[in-house]
Design an enzyme around this catalytic site. Structure first.
Site, PDB file in Angstrom:
ATOM      1  N   HIS A  74      61.805 124.310  89.806  1.00 55.43           N
ATOM      2  CA  HIS A  74      62.541 123.040  89.834  1.00 55.43           C
ATOM      3  C   HIS A  74      62.146 122.274  91.074  1.00 55.43           C
ATOM      4  O   HIS A  74      61.936 122.865  92.129  1.00 55.43           O
ATOM      5  CB  HIS A  74      64.053 123.300  89.836  1.00 55.43           C
ATOM      6  CG  HIS A  74      64.837 122.109  89.409  1.00 55.43           C
ATOM      7  ND1 HIS A  74      65.195 121.117  90.269  1.00 55.43           N
ATOM      8  CD2 HIS A  74      65.287 121.740  88.185  1.00 55.43           C
ATOM      9  CE1 HIS A  74      65.850 120.182  89.599  1.00 55.43           C
ATOM     10  NE2 HIS A  74      65.919 120.533  88.335  1.00 55.43           N
ATOM     11  N   ASP A 110      66.612 124.855  81.160  1.00 54.45           N
ATOM     12  CA  ASP A 110      65.911 124.932  79.870  1.00 54.45           C
ATOM     13  C   ASP A 110      65.687 126.375  79.420  1.00 54.45           C
ATOM     14  O   ASP A 110      65.545 126.635  78.224  1.00 54.45           O
ATOM     15  CB  ASP A 110      64.565 124.205  79.964  1.00 54.45           C
ATOM     16  CG  ASP A 110      64.756 122.711  80.195  1.00 54.45           C
ATOM     17  OD1 ASP A 110      65.634 122.136  79.539  1.00 54.45           O
ATOM     18  OD2 ASP A 110      64.049 122.142  81.044  1.00 54.45           O
TER      19      ASP A 110
HETATM   20  N1  COA Z   1      55.293 128.757  86.639  1.00 57.88           N
HETATM   21  C1  COA Z   1      54.398 129.238  87.516  1.00 57.88           C
HETATM   22  N2  COA Z   1      54.300 128.790  88.786  1.00 57.88           N
HETATM   23  C2  COA Z   1      55.146 127.818  89.152  1.00 57.88           C
HETATM   24  C3  COA Z   1      56.111 127.279  88.278  1.00 57.88           C
HETATM   25  C4  COA Z   1      56.153 127.791  86.977  1.00 57.88           C
HETATM   26  N3  COA Z   1      57.041 127.304  86.094  1.00 57.88           N
HETATM   27  N4  COA Z   1      56.814 126.322  88.911  1.00 57.88           N
HETATM   28  C5  COA Z   1      56.326 126.254  90.154  1.00 57.88           C
HETATM   29  N5  COA Z   1      55.320 127.148  90.296  1.00 57.88           N
HETATM   30  C6  COA Z   1      54.507 127.373  91.491  1.00 57.88           C
HETATM   31  C7  COA Z   1      53.364 126.358  91.524  1.00 57.88           C
HETATM   32  O1  COA Z   1      52.217 126.841  90.865  1.00 57.88           O
HETATM   33  C8  COA Z   1      53.162 126.171  93.015  1.00 57.88           C
HETATM   34  O2  COA Z   1      52.430 127.270  93.485  1.00 57.88           O
HETATM   35  P1  COA Z   1      51.299 127.064  94.607  1.00 57.88           P
HETATM   36  O3  COA Z   1      52.027 126.537  95.822  1.00 57.88           O
HETATM   37  O4  COA Z   1      50.718 128.423  94.765  1.00 57.88           O
HETATM   38  O5  COA Z   1      50.345 126.058  94.024  1.00 57.88           O
HETATM   39  C9  COA Z   1      54.579 126.278  93.575  1.00 57.88           C
HETATM   40  O6  COA Z   1      55.314 127.076  92.639  1.00 57.88           O
HETATM   41  C10 COA Z   1      55.258 124.934  93.752  1.00 57.88           C
HETATM   42  O7  COA Z   1      55.250 124.291  92.493  1.00 57.88           O
HETATM   43  P2  COA Z   1      55.069 122.740  92.250  1.00 57.88           P
HETATM   44  O8  COA Z   1      54.450 122.520  90.891  1.00 57.88           O
HETATM   45  O9  COA Z   1      54.399 122.098  93.418  1.00 57.88           O
HETATM   46  O10 COA Z   1      56.574 122.265  92.226  1.00 57.88           O
HETATM   47  P3  COA Z   1      57.067 120.885  91.716  1.00 57.88           P
HETATM   48  O11 COA Z   1      58.310 120.599  92.456  1.00 57.88           O
HETATM   49  O12 COA Z   1      56.023 119.839  91.718  1.00 57.88           O
HETATM   50  O13 COA Z   1      57.343 121.193  90.155  1.00 57.88           O
HETATM   51  C11 COA Z   1      58.289 121.675  88.129  1.00 57.88           C
HETATM   52  C12 COA Z   1      58.564 121.422  89.609  1.00 57.88           C
HETATM   53  C13 COA Z   1      59.615 121.732  87.396  1.00 57.88           C
HETATM   54  C14 COA Z   1      57.459 120.503  87.551  1.00 57.88           C
HETATM   55  C15 COA Z   1      57.516 122.986  87.964  1.00 57.88           C
HETATM   56  O14 COA Z   1      58.293 124.041  88.504  1.00 57.88           O
HETATM   57  C16 COA Z   1      57.150 123.259  86.531  1.00 57.88           C
HETATM   58  O15 COA Z   1      56.128 122.760  86.038  1.00 57.88           O
HETATM   59  N6  COA Z   1      57.963 124.094  85.809  1.00 57.88           N
HETATM   60  C17 COA Z   1      57.708 124.367  84.398  1.00 57.88           C
HETATM   61  C18 COA Z   1      58.229 123.237  83.509  1.00 57.88           C
HETATM   62  C19 COA Z   1      59.743 123.209  83.427  1.00 57.88           C
HETATM   63  O16 COA Z   1      60.385 124.229  83.218  1.00 57.88           O
HETATM   64  N7  COA Z   1      60.287 122.007  83.556  1.00 57.88           N
HETATM   65  C20 COA Z   1      61.742 121.774  83.498  1.00 57.88           C
HETATM   66  C21 COA Z   1      62.261 121.384  84.837  1.00 57.88           C
HETATM   67  S1  COA Z   1      63.992 121.305  84.871  1.00 57.88           S
END
Ligand code: COA
Length: 376
Positions: free
Chosen positions: A262, A313
């Protein structure tokens, strides 16, 4: 204008405005709507009470709730023209696309579209709250080749949705779990879809256009679309025995695992324990405990390997599946709920508006001369 401020990618960590609608507190893992903890609202209130709260600043008393619910019930019918237009939608269209189109159609039908007085906008909100479930149910039945079922105005919003989809209202345990999911999905501050509705509203465009934009933003798998992807993932894993290895392989391949992580919460999502409790009830009630077993193993493995926690979710997806909904209905159900939060933010933006228009740092080609094409 003063010196430009360079915001981080994705506006991460940036406060862009004030709000009185909800407060997300990652440091204590909590969330309040207008000051009320979401866990308490889930246990003690109906979705209709929360739909009132978010747009009226406080919970309703008995008379206020009766008037609000009465109005919502009276707006559940779709026009003949809208129903006829739904019959023209491609049967294989995604329900988020059909819903976006139906909301747009309802906007074209509303003669008050440019009247954005607070009273009229409240009325348009209640109309959307009532009609969105009917639009989802009508599109679902059209896609299945089934006849439309008219709304039943004696039923609650959740009960009526089941009635319009399946022609019957399930056991109270199922309706309560569904109602709780709607309460938990209702509002979450400046998330991507809510921010999209505020950007559109800031141009002094209308509520229907803002809601269409919100639906477009929510559809994405990084946002609301994740609840569908979670269920696809659980089905792909298939059996508890292979769940741990599935997750280890996914992490090894650096896959983004849906339903985890998140932007704001870093050590767990405040809404998950409540939803999980109701997903567990659904698993016991339906006997479909396999999905919960797989989900628990995936969660344990993700937390121990990466310290990344599930978001709402993750338990909501399997709960909807166990209630009998097709997977592509999950994100439209999220819209049925989030229309409340979006509308609260749209009205808040209107009440104290300033056009949202950031700057960009240009990194493209330097200025160059146009060389006219030589004519053959
Ligand atoms: N699966 C695997 N790794 C994950 C992850 C996931 N669902 N969510 C975060 N990470 C990891 C990233 O790969 C990153 O690792 P790194 O630093 O080694 O590159 C780190 O955690 C930080 O993630 P980041 O994508 O920069 O965080 P964000 O704040 O931009 O993204 C989300 C937040 C929600 C977009 C992201 O967690 C995600 O894509 N989750 C899956 C989709 C989802 O469930 N969405 C509903 C949100 S309520």
């Amino acid at each position: 204008m003063s010196e430009p401020i360079i915001a981080p990618k994705g506006l991460a960590g940036v406060i862009t405005d004030e709000t009185t609608v909800s407060k997300v507190m990652p440091e204590t893992n909590s969330l309040t709507y207008r000051g009320y903890p979401v866990q308490e609202l889930s246990e003690h209130c109906s979705f209709e009470e929360v739909a009132y709260l978010l747009t009226h600043d406080d919970l309703p008393d008995a008379d206020q709730l009766k008037a609000f619910s009465g109005k919502e019930k009276s707006y559940r019918d779709l026009s003949d023209d809208l129903l006829a237009s739904i019959k023209l939608y491609p049967k294989n269209a995604h329900p988020m696309d059909t819903l976006r189109t139906a909301v747009s159609f309802a906007g074209m039908e509303d003669k008050r579209v440019w009247d954005d007085s607070p009273e009229t906008n409240m009325d348009k909100y209640i109309s959307l709250l009532a009609k969105i479930p009917a639009m989802i149910a009508a599109s679902y039945r059209h896609a299945k080749g089934l006849d439309y079922i008219a709304p039943n105005k004696d039923l609650s919003l959740s009960e009526n949705f089941f009635h319009m989809c399946f022609g019957k209202v399930p056991a109270p345990e199922v309706v309560k779990a569904f109602d709780v999911s709607l309460i938990l999905y209702a509002e979450h501050s400046f998330n991507a879809s809510t921010f999209a509705t505020r950007v559109i509203t800031s141009t002094t465009s209308d509520i229907y256009s803002a809601v269409c934009g919100g639906i477009g933003a929510l559809k994405g798998p990084l946002h609301g679309g994740a609840n569908e992807q979670v269920m696809h993932m659980l089905k792909e894993v298939g059996e508890p025995a292979v769940a741990k290895q599935w997750m280890l392989d996914a992490l090894e391949q650096k896959k983004k695992v849906m339903g985890f992580g998140h932007r704001v919460y870093r050590s767990g999502d405040s809404r998950v324990p409540t939803m999980k409790k109701y997903t567990e009830k659904m698993a016991k009630f339906t006997g479909a405990e396999k999905w919960l077993e797989i989900a628990n193993i995936l969660e344990e493995t993700m937390v121990s390997e990466k310290n990344i926690y599930p978001n709402l979710d993750f338990p909501a997806g399997p709960a909807y599946y166990m209630m009998g909904f097709e997977i592509d209905m999950f994100t439209p159900i999220f819209v049925m709920s989030r229309i409340t939060g979006w509308s609260a933010h749209i009205m808040e933006q209107q009440a104290n508006n300033k056009l949202i228009r950031p700057l960009s740092a240009y990194v493209g080609s330097p200025q160059r001369e146009v060389k006219p094409m030589e004519k053959a």
